[in-house]
Write a protein that holds these residues in place. Sequence first.
Motif, short mmCIF file in Angstrom:
data_model
loop_
_atom_site.label_atom_id
_atom_site.label_comp_id
_atom_site.label_asym_id
_atom_site.label_seq_id
_atom_site.Cartn_x
_atom_site.Cartn_y
_atom_site.Cartn_z
N SER A 1 -9.98 8.64 -24.45
CA SER A 1 -10.89 8.88 -25.57
C SER A 1 -11.43 10.30 -25.54
O SER A 1 -11.53 10.97 -26.58
N LEU A 2 -11.78 10.79 -24.36
CA LEU A 2 -12.32 12.15 -24.23
C LEU A 2 -11.27 13.20 -24.58
O LEU A 2 -11.58 14.20 -25.24
N VAL A 3 -10.03 12.98 -24.14
CA VAL A 3 -8.96 13.93 -24.45
C VAL A 3 -8.67 13.95 -25.95
O VAL A 3 -8.56 15.02 -26.56
N VAL A 4 -8.54 12.77 -26.55
CA VAL A 4 -8.25 12.69 -27.98
C VAL A 4 -9.37 13.33 -28.79
O VAL A 4 -9.13 14.09 -29.74
N LEU A 5 -10.61 13.03 -28.45
CA LEU A 5 -11.75 13.61 -29.16
C LEU A 5 -11.79 15.13 -29.00
O LEU A 5 -12.04 15.86 -29.97
N ALA A 6 -11.52 15.62 -27.79
CA ALA A 6 -11.52 17.07 -27.56
C ALA A 6 -10.43 17.77 -28.36
O ALA A 6 -10.66 18.84 -28.93
N VAL A 7 -9.24 17.15 -28.44
CA VAL A 7 -8.15 17.73 -29.22
C VAL A 7 -8.52 17.79 -30.70
O VAL A 7 -8.33 18.82 -31.36
N TRP B 1 -5.48 15.83 -40.54
CA TRP B 1 -5.02 15.33 -39.24
C TRP B 1 -6.01 15.57 -38.11
O TRP B 1 -6.26 14.66 -37.30
N PRO B 2 -6.62 16.75 -38.00
CA PRO B 2 -7.65 16.89 -36.96
C PRO B 2 -8.85 15.97 -37.19
O PRO B 2 -9.48 15.53 -36.24
N LEU B 3 -9.14 15.68 -38.47
CA LEU B 3 -10.24 14.76 -38.77
C LEU B 3 -9.89 13.35 -38.31
O LEU B 3 -10.71 12.66 -37.69
N LEU B 4 -8.66 12.90 -38.57
CA LEU B 4 -8.23 11.57 -38.14
C LEU B 4 -8.22 11.46 -36.62
O LEU B 4 -8.62 10.44 -36.06
N ILE B 5 -7.78 12.53 -35.95
CA ILE B 5 -7.75 12.51 -34.48
C ILE B 5 -9.17 12.47 -33.93
O ILE B 5 -9.46 11.75 -32.96
N SER B 6 -10.08 13.23 -34.54
CA SER B 6 -11.49 13.21 -34.10
C SER B 6 -12.09 11.82 -34.29
O SER B 6 -12.83 11.33 -33.42
N MET B 7 -11.77 11.18 -35.40
CA MET B 7 -12.28 9.83 -35.65
C MET B 7 -11.74 8.85 -34.62
O MET B 7 -12.49 8.05 -34.06
N LEU B 8 -10.45 8.92 -34.35
CA LEU B 8 -9.85 8.03 -33.36
C LEU B 8 -10.48 8.24 -31.99
O LEU B 8 -10.82 7.28 -31.29
#
Length: 249
Positions: free
Chosen positions: A33-39, A207-214
């Motif tokens: 979760s931390l890696v995905v949010l940071a990306v 796409w960065p918004l979707l990744i941040s949400m995930l």
Amino acid sequence: MWKTIKRWYHQLGSPVYFYRFSSAVLPWLLPISLVVLAVGLAWGLAWAPVERYQGDSYRIIYIHVPASSGALMGYIAMGVAGLVALVWRMKMAEVMLKALAPFGAVLAAVSLVTGALWGKPTWGTYWQWDARMTSMLILLFLYLGIIALQSAIRDPRQAARAASLLAMVGVINVVIVKYSVEWLQTLHQGSTLKVIGESSIDDAMKWPLLISMLGLWLLYAANVLMRARTEVLNRERRAGWVRKLVNRP
């Protein structure tokens, strides 16, 4: 399929099984979760293109939108947990209801603060009592009300019943938050990111918004599991499996 869902339902309703399940999931879920949010945040805040009309100020959506969606989803989850707790008297539903509230309240507060910061350069004001912002403020108060009920009532079962009722009634406000911009004339803009149908946001920003949400949703799940584990140990502290766990070398 139905038998599998039913089996999982009853297994996760067991404090022992839940504790073992969370022990296996958390070591993976939290770092992922931390890696995905940071990306997602790095991509959106640093490398996403500049918006034509708002410039760089729009980049706050990479915090505001995930926080808002997380707060809404968290409250819906509380409503479901409250229903299960009231109808089937499942202890784990009561535990999950208590575990969901704190991080959901934090996300609702982050949504309001970032929305105000975004509103100043966009609308010329930090706050307007329009339907979306007011209903989001009510959502924060509902979260805080549930936390207060659970803290004020000493009996965990009675506290869970009171909190369950408030959580179920408050789901109506979630619907208002979601559809207020469509039902009423508000200052807040309509939804640009849609699950069904074509989104009006450019793919380079989407796409960065979707990744941040995930990433934030996964972090919320990890936080809930950690809080639920603590609550389970507190409630089951006299059980044999907890004593063995505590006394294990």
